[in-house]
Write a protein that holds these residues in place. Structure first.
Motif, PDB file in Angstrom:
ATOM      1  N   VAL A   8     -24.428 -20.849  21.281  1.00 12.62           N
ATOM      2  CA  VAL A   8     -25.775 -21.304  21.451  1.00 12.62           C
ATOM      3  C   VAL A   8     -26.159 -22.000  22.589  1.00 12.62           C
ATOM      4  N   LYS A   9     -27.094 -21.645  23.426  1.00  9.42           N
ATOM      5  CA  LYS A   9     -27.335 -22.334  24.473  1.00  9.42           C
ATOM      6  C   LYS A   9     -27.592 -23.842  24.250  1.00  9.42           C
ATOM      7  N   PRO A  10     -27.199 -24.707  25.169  1.00  6.37           N
ATOM      8  CA  PRO A  10     -27.244 -26.003  24.864  1.00  6.37           C
ATOM      9  C   PRO A  10     -28.529 -26.758  24.778  1.00  6.37           C
ATOM     10  N   ASP A  11     -29.552 -25.904  25.272  1.00  2.90           N
ATOM     11  CA  ASP A  11     -31.040 -26.527  25.227  1.00  2.90           C
ATOM     12  C   ASP A  11     -31.776 -25.918  24.062  1.00  2.90           C
ATOM     13  N   ASN A  12     -31.169 -24.870  23.359  1.00  7.47           N
ATOM     14  CA  ASN A  12     -31.684 -24.202  22.388  1.00  7.47           C
ATOM     15  C   ASN A  12     -31.878 -25.229  21.063  1.00  7.47           C
ATOM     16  N   THR A  13     -32.545 -26.113  21.066  1.00  4.99           N
ATOM     17  CA  THR A  13     -32.477 -27.306  19.837  1.00  4.99           C
ATOM     18  C   THR A  13     -33.151 -26.829  18.716  1.00  4.99           C
ATOM     19  N   HIS A  14     -34.136 -25.701  18.847  1.00  8.67           N
ATOM     20  CA  HIS A  14     -34.559 -25.155  17.649  1.00  8.67           C
ATOM     21  C   HIS A  14     -33.628 -24.466  16.799  1.00  8.67           C
ATOM     22  N   LEU A  15     -32.540 -23.734  17.436  1.00  7.99           N
ATOM     23  CA  LEU A  15     -31.474 -22.830  16.568  1.00  7.99           C
ATOM     24  C   LEU A  15     -30.493 -23.963  16.075  1.00  7.99           C
ATOM     25  N   ILE A  16     -30.141 -24.820  17.075  1.00 13.25           N
ATOM     26  CA  ILE A  16     -29.300 -25.963  16.347  1.00 13.25           C
ATOM     27  C   ILE A  16     -29.674 -26.405  15.254  1.00 13.25           C
ATOM     28  N   GLU A  17     -31.047 -26.806  15.378  1.00 19.24           N
ATOM     29  CA  GLU A  17     -31.765 -27.752  14.140  1.00 19.24           C
ATOM     30  C   GLU A  17     -31.657 -26.649  12.686  1.00 19.24           C
ATOM     31  N   GLU A  18     -32.056 -25.354  13.188  1.00 17.12           N
ATOM     32  CA  GLU A  18     -32.184 -24.462  11.894  1.00 17.12           C
ATOM     33  C   GLU A  18     -30.592 -24.435  11.288  1.00 17.12           C
ATOM     34  N   ILE A  19     -29.409 -24.405  12.318  1.00 17.71           N
ATOM     35  CA  ILE A  19     -28.311 -24.288  11.367  1.00 17.71           C
ATOM     36  C   ILE A  19     -27.916 -25.529  10.751  1.00 17.71           C
ATOM     37  N   LEU A  20     -28.175 -26.717  11.178  1.00 11.73           N
ATOM     38  CA  LEU A  20     -27.877 -28.117  10.762  1.00 11.73           C
ATOM     39  C   LEU A  20     -28.720 -28.038   9.404  1.00 11.73           C
ATOM     40  N   GLU A  21     -29.877 -27.508   9.326  1.00  9.41           N
ATOM     41  CA  GLU A  21     -30.675 -27.773   8.247  1.00  9.41           C
ATOM     42  C   GLU A  21     -29.709 -26.998   7.100  1.00  9.41           C
ATOM     43  N   VAL A  22     -29.383 -25.687   7.412  1.00 12.45           N
ATOM     44  CA  VAL A  22     -28.549 -25.080   6.172  1.00 12.45           C
ATOM     45  C   VAL A  22     -27.318 -25.857   5.827  1.00 12.45           C
ATOM     46  N   ILE A  23     -26.555 -26.179   6.867  1.00  8.83           N
ATOM     47  CA  ILE A  23     -25.269 -27.045   6.684  1.00  8.83           C
ATOM     48  C   ILE A  23     -25.674 -28.506   5.973  1.00  8.83           C
TER      49      ILE A  23
END
Length: 363
Positions: free
Chosen positions: A136-151
């Motif tokens: 994941v690109k480090p500035d792609n906070t949207h995708l990071i947040e989506e993954i964290l929500e699942v975790i």
């Protein structure tokens, strides 16, 4: 005197290898970093014991097969490769008995694990710091947040942190270039640590490649390093600027099967199935697949100038030999060759010869 070696054999200099391990472990300790070395280079339980002697208790591997192999003696393993969901049974088997960390870089992978994992599992989100392979690109906070929500919604998954590998340092040709890439990677990762450390106080930033970990001094914001190749080093690392030829801890002994004085070439039993087909571009000789060194019984010494492995096919290797050396060899002699890529060479040859009474097997 009867020749000790009858086929391509991988020599391991135990003293050099142990010193390489000690040097990197000490650096991690001095920098306050967790040392989780990558074991994909040596893939050996016995070499792993040399790390344990220095207090190392966490390791990195590149496959679940490797994790299974090392799980007999190691209880905390990170698989630094994007999770293969088809191996879910193996994942559950390992997670049942050890502390297992996996790597994901998509919401789909997180969802699959949430629905199918039966035991506690650590999850790293892979961050792409410029290598452009996976992550994941480090500035792609949207995708990071989506993954964290699942975790966060899973009872079995725990967010371990962000993991990165600056693999593009392997394209460098100087220490200065390595440091430029390293500093850029650190700058990418530090904001992620600051953003999420209060929300996930136990999460870490895991980072590592042999070139960066060998030459860099600034690890601000990094918690853990995972270098692997440093245990042996190789000609590629010398060209990159990570080390010098004196620290290479493996070499391949290859029997001579043909000599062509008019072509200034020796043909050896030692090809792509032994060395891989990785080559380097040398400013004097063009493509080289290995360098010939002097051998003294089970050790080796200085590079022989102008004598190098120039071409590989499956079983054959062609060595360029200068006029001053060509008459020094006959059929049945062996040449000792430093590999371009130690990880691939070790993977092909499967065992390490240390002394007449000591051979180490590997995965």
């Amino acid at each position: 005197m009867k020749q000790s070696f009858t086929k391509p054999t991988l020599l391991l200099d135990e003293c050099k290898c142990r010193e390489n391990i000690k040097t990197m472990a000490l650096k991690a300790k001095q920098k306050g970093l967790i040392f989780r070395p990558h074991f994909k280079t040596h893939q050996s339980l016995e070499v792993g014991e040399w790390y344990k002697e220095l207090g190392v208790d966490k390791i990195t591997v590149s496959s679940l097969e490797m994790a299974e192999y090392f799980s007999s003696e190691w209880n905390d393993i990170t698989v630094a490769f994007p999770v293969n969901i088809l191996e879910i049974d193996t994942i559950n088997s390992l997670a049942k008995k050890i502390t297992l960390n996996l790597l994901i870089e998509s919401k789909d992978a997180a969802l699959f694990l949430k629905e199918n994992v039966k035991y506690a599992l650590g999850i790293f989100i892979k961050i792409d710091v410029g290598y452009n392979r996976v992550g994941v690109k480090p500035d792609n906070t949207h995708l990071i947040e989506e993954i964290l929500e699942v975790i966060d919604a899973s009872e079995s998954l725990k967010f371990s942190g962000f993991l990165a590998h600056a693999g593009h340092t392997y394209n460098c040709i100087s220490k200065e270039e390595i440091l430029q890439i390293h500093e850029k990677a650190v700058r990418c990762l530090h904001p992620l640590k600051l953003k999420y450390e209060s929300r996930y106080p136990d999460s870490i930033i895991s980072y590592g490649d042999t070139p960066s970990c060998s030459v860099a001094e600034n690890f601000e914001g990094i918690d853990e390093i995972r270098p692997g190749n440093f245990v042996f080093y190789d000609l590629a690392q010398v060209q990159i600027g990570s080390t010098t030829i004196d620290y290479i801890a493996v070499a391949v002994v290859c029997p001579i099967v043909a000599i062509y004085k008019e072509r200034k070439e020796i043909v050896i039993y030692g090809g792509g199935v032994h060395f891989s087909k990785d080559c380097l571009e040398d400013e004097h000789y063009g493509a080289i697949c290995g360098k010939v060194v002097e051998r003294d019984q089970d050790k080796w010494g200085n590079e022989i100038p102008g004598m190098y492995l120039k071409k590989l096919s499956q079983e054959h290797g062609i060595v360029h030999v200068p006029d001053s050396e060509i008459d020094n060899y006959k059929l049945g002699d062996c040449l000792t060759i430093l590999p371009v890529h130690a990880c691939m060479t070790a993977n092909e040859l499967k065992s390490y010869y240390i002394a007449p009474d000591k051979t180490i097997l590997r995965l």
